[in-house]
Design a protein around this motif. Sequence first.
Motif, PDB file in Angstrom:
ATOM      1  N   UNK A  27       0.834  -1.207   0.000  1.00  0.00           N
ATOM      2  CA  UNK A  27       0.000   0.000   0.000  1.00  0.00           C
ATOM      3  C   UNK A  27       0.867   1.254   0.000  1.00  0.00           C
ATOM      4  N   UNK A  28       0.290   2.317  -0.554  1.00  0.00           N
ATOM      5  CA  UNK A  28       1.062   3.534  -0.735  1.00  0.00           C
ATOM      6  C   UNK A  28       0.242   4.767  -0.400  1.00  0.00           C
ATOM      7  N   UNK A  29       0.982   5.833  -0.131  1.00  0.00           N
ATOM      8  CA  UNK A  29       0.368   7.137   0.105  1.00  0.00           C
ATOM      9  C   UNK A  29       1.145   8.175  -0.697  1.00  0.00           C
ATOM     10  N   UNK A  30       0.529   9.316  -0.841  1.00  0.00           N
ATOM     11  CA  UNK A  30       1.198  10.462  -1.445  1.00  0.00           C
ATOM     12  C   UNK A  30       1.019  11.626  -0.486  1.00  0.00           C
ATOM     13  N   UNK A  31       2.108  12.293  -0.154  1.00  0.00           N
ATOM     14  CA  UNK A  31       2.068  13.494   0.673  1.00  0.00           C
ATOM     15  C   UNK A  31       2.522  14.626  -0.235  1.00  0.00           C
ATOM     16  N   UNK A  32       1.584  15.500  -0.589  1.00  0.00           N
ATOM     17  CA  UNK A  32       1.821  16.501  -1.630  1.00  0.00           C
ATOM     18  C   UNK A  32       2.304  15.749  -2.872  1.00  0.00           C
ATOM     19  N   UNK A  33       3.548  15.896  -3.273  1.00  0.00           N
ATOM     20  CA  UNK A  33       4.024  15.181  -4.466  1.00  0.00           C
ATOM     21  C   UNK A  33       4.990  14.055  -4.129  1.00  0.00           C
ATOM     22  N   UNK A  34       5.156  13.723  -2.876  1.00  0.00           N
ATOM     23  CA  UNK A  34       6.091  12.674  -2.469  1.00  0.00           C
ATOM     24  C   UNK A  34       5.343  11.366  -2.206  1.00  0.00           C
ATOM     25  N   UNK A  35       5.841  10.297  -2.801  1.00  0.00           N
ATOM     26  CA  UNK A  35       5.247   8.987  -2.604  1.00  0.00           C
ATOM     27  C   UNK A  35       5.952   8.254  -1.472  1.00  0.00           C
ATOM     28  N   UNK A  36       5.179   7.478  -0.727  1.00  0.00           N
ATOM     29  CA  UNK A  36       5.688   6.578   0.302  1.00  0.00           C
ATOM     30  C   UNK A  36       5.004   5.248   0.026  1.00  0.00           C
ATOM     31  N   UNK A  37       5.789   4.193  -0.141  1.00  0.00           N
ATOM     32  CA  UNK A  37       5.187   2.935  -0.559  1.00  0.00           C
ATOM     33  C   UNK A  37       5.608   1.774   0.323  1.00  0.00           C
ATOM     34  N   UNK A  38       4.929   0.649   0.081  1.00  0.00           N
ATOM     35  CA  UNK A  38       5.134  -0.585   0.839  1.00  0.00           C
ATOM     36  C   UNK A  38       5.079  -0.319   2.347  1.00  0.00           C
ATOM     37  N   UNK A  39       4.005   0.331   2.751  1.00  0.00           N
ATOM     38  CA  UNK A  39       3.855   0.789   4.134  1.00  0.00           C
ATOM     39  C   UNK A  39       3.062  -0.193   4.993  1.00  0.00           C
ATOM     40  N   UNK A  40       3.237  -0.036   6.285  1.00  0.00           N
ATOM     41  CA  UNK A  40       2.397  -0.722   7.265  1.00  0.00           C
ATOM     42  C   UNK A  40       1.868   0.359   8.205  1.00  0.00           C
ATOM     43  N   UNK A  41       0.833   0.049   8.965  1.00  0.00           N
ATOM     44  CA  UNK A  41       0.345   1.036   9.933  1.00  0.00           C
ATOM     45  C   UNK A  41       1.425   1.502  10.912  1.00  0.00           C
ATOM     46  N   UNK A  42       2.395   0.652  11.194  1.00  0.00           N
ATOM     47  CA  UNK A  42       3.477   1.039  12.108  1.00  0.00           C
ATOM     48  C   UNK A  42       4.387   2.125  11.531  1.00  0.00           C
ATOM     49  N   UNK A  43       4.340   2.337  10.217  1.00  0.00           N
ATOM     50  CA  UNK A  43       5.149   3.378   9.583  1.00  0.00           C
ATOM     51  C   UNK A  43       4.554   4.776   9.768  1.00  0.00           C
ATOM     52  N   UNK A  44       3.285   4.853  10.098  1.00  0.00           N
ATOM     53  CA  UNK A  44       2.570   6.134  10.149  1.00  0.00           C
ATOM     54  C   UNK A  44       3.205   7.140  11.114  1.00  0.00           C
ATOM     55  N   UNK A  45       3.497   6.786  12.364  1.00  0.00           N
ATOM     56  CA  UNK A  45       4.082   7.786  13.264  1.00  0.00           C
ATOM     57  C   UNK A  45       5.395   8.381  12.733  1.00  0.00           C
ATOM     58  N   UNK A  46       6.220   7.559  12.125  1.00  0.00           N
ATOM     59  CA  UNK A  46       7.487   8.047  11.573  1.00  0.00           C
ATOM     60  C   UNK A  46       7.283   8.997  10.410  1.00  0.00           C
ATOM     61  N   UNK A  47       6.320   8.694   9.563  1.00  0.00           N
ATOM     62  CA  UNK A  47       6.017   9.577   8.424  1.00  0.00           C
ATOM     63  C   UNK A  47       5.533  10.929   8.935  1.00  0.00           C
ATOM     64  N   UNK A  48       4.623  10.902   9.894  1.00  0.00           N
ATOM     65  CA  UNK A  48       4.108  12.155  10.448  1.00  0.00           C
ATOM     66  C   UNK A  48       5.224  12.944  11.135  1.00  0.00           C
ATOM     67  N   UNK A  49       6.101  12.253  11.866  1.00  0.00           N
ATOM     68  CA  UNK A  49       7.216  12.934  12.547  1.00  0.00           C
ATOM     69  C   UNK A  49       8.131  13.622  11.535  1.00  0.00           C
ATOM     70  N   UNK A  50       8.372  12.964  10.414  1.00  0.00           N
ATOM     71  CA  UNK A  50       9.221  13.546   9.361  1.00  0.00           C
ATOM     72  C   UNK A  50       8.650  14.877   8.873  1.00  0.00           C
ATOM     73  N   UNK A  51       7.344  14.895   8.618  1.00  0.00           N
ATOM     74  CA  UNK A  51       6.723  16.119   8.103  1.00  0.00           C
ATOM     75  C   UNK A  51       6.573  17.183   9.189  1.00  0.00           C
ATOM     76  N   UNK A  52       6.356  16.770  10.418  1.00  0.00           N
ATOM     77  CA  UNK A  52       6.329  17.747  11.509  1.00  0.00           C
ATOM     78  C   UNK A  52       7.685  18.419  11.666  1.00  0.00           C
ATOM     79  N   UNK A  53       8.745  17.629  11.547  1.00  0.00           N
ATOM     80  CA  UNK A  53      10.109  18.179  11.641  1.00  0.00           C
ATOM     81  C   UNK A  53      10.350  19.158  10.488  1.00  0.00           C
TER      82      UNK A  53
END
Length: 164
Positions: free
Chosen positions: A131-157
């Motif tokens: 499964x994949x997501x797009x944040x603005x124009x950046x793709x993040x793929x082969x994700x699991x629910x456990x990846x979500x906090x790290x993705x959010x932390x990256x964008x918060x930073x």
Amino acid sequence: MSVFSPQLAARFDALVTKYPARRSALIPMLLYAQDEVGYLSDAVITEIADRLSLTPLEVRNVASYYSMLRFKPAGKFNIQVCTNISCMLRGGYELFERFQQELGIGHKGITPDGVFSLEEVECIGVCCWAPAIQVNYAFHDELTPDDVPGILAKYLKQNKENNA
């Protein structure tokens, strides 16, 4: 008076000369306008329609087809979670649910600070890496629910660094 910056207005003027039919510039113009303004407001749609000799309804009809184009403001980081068949079979719904839990918002929601918005979309075209997501124009793929906090932390930073 244009709703666009002089630079974007000049870019539009040049863009329409690159196509044999002016209408062919519509999708790029919508994307550039959304990047600058944040969403496709009535004023944006009207000006693009005028520039291409189309009606606002024609512009809106085309724009409404594409999930990456929006008619309401979104967060600074717009998270699109694919739940189409490939992503669904590999955990797209679980991923979307985790984003909802972490952000405290639902489909088409915006966090109170305006940093994140979230939406469920049909396809972002990366089925091989579901499964994949797009944040603005950046793709993040082969994700699991456990990846979500790290993705959010990256964008918060990133948001914090940009506002420092």
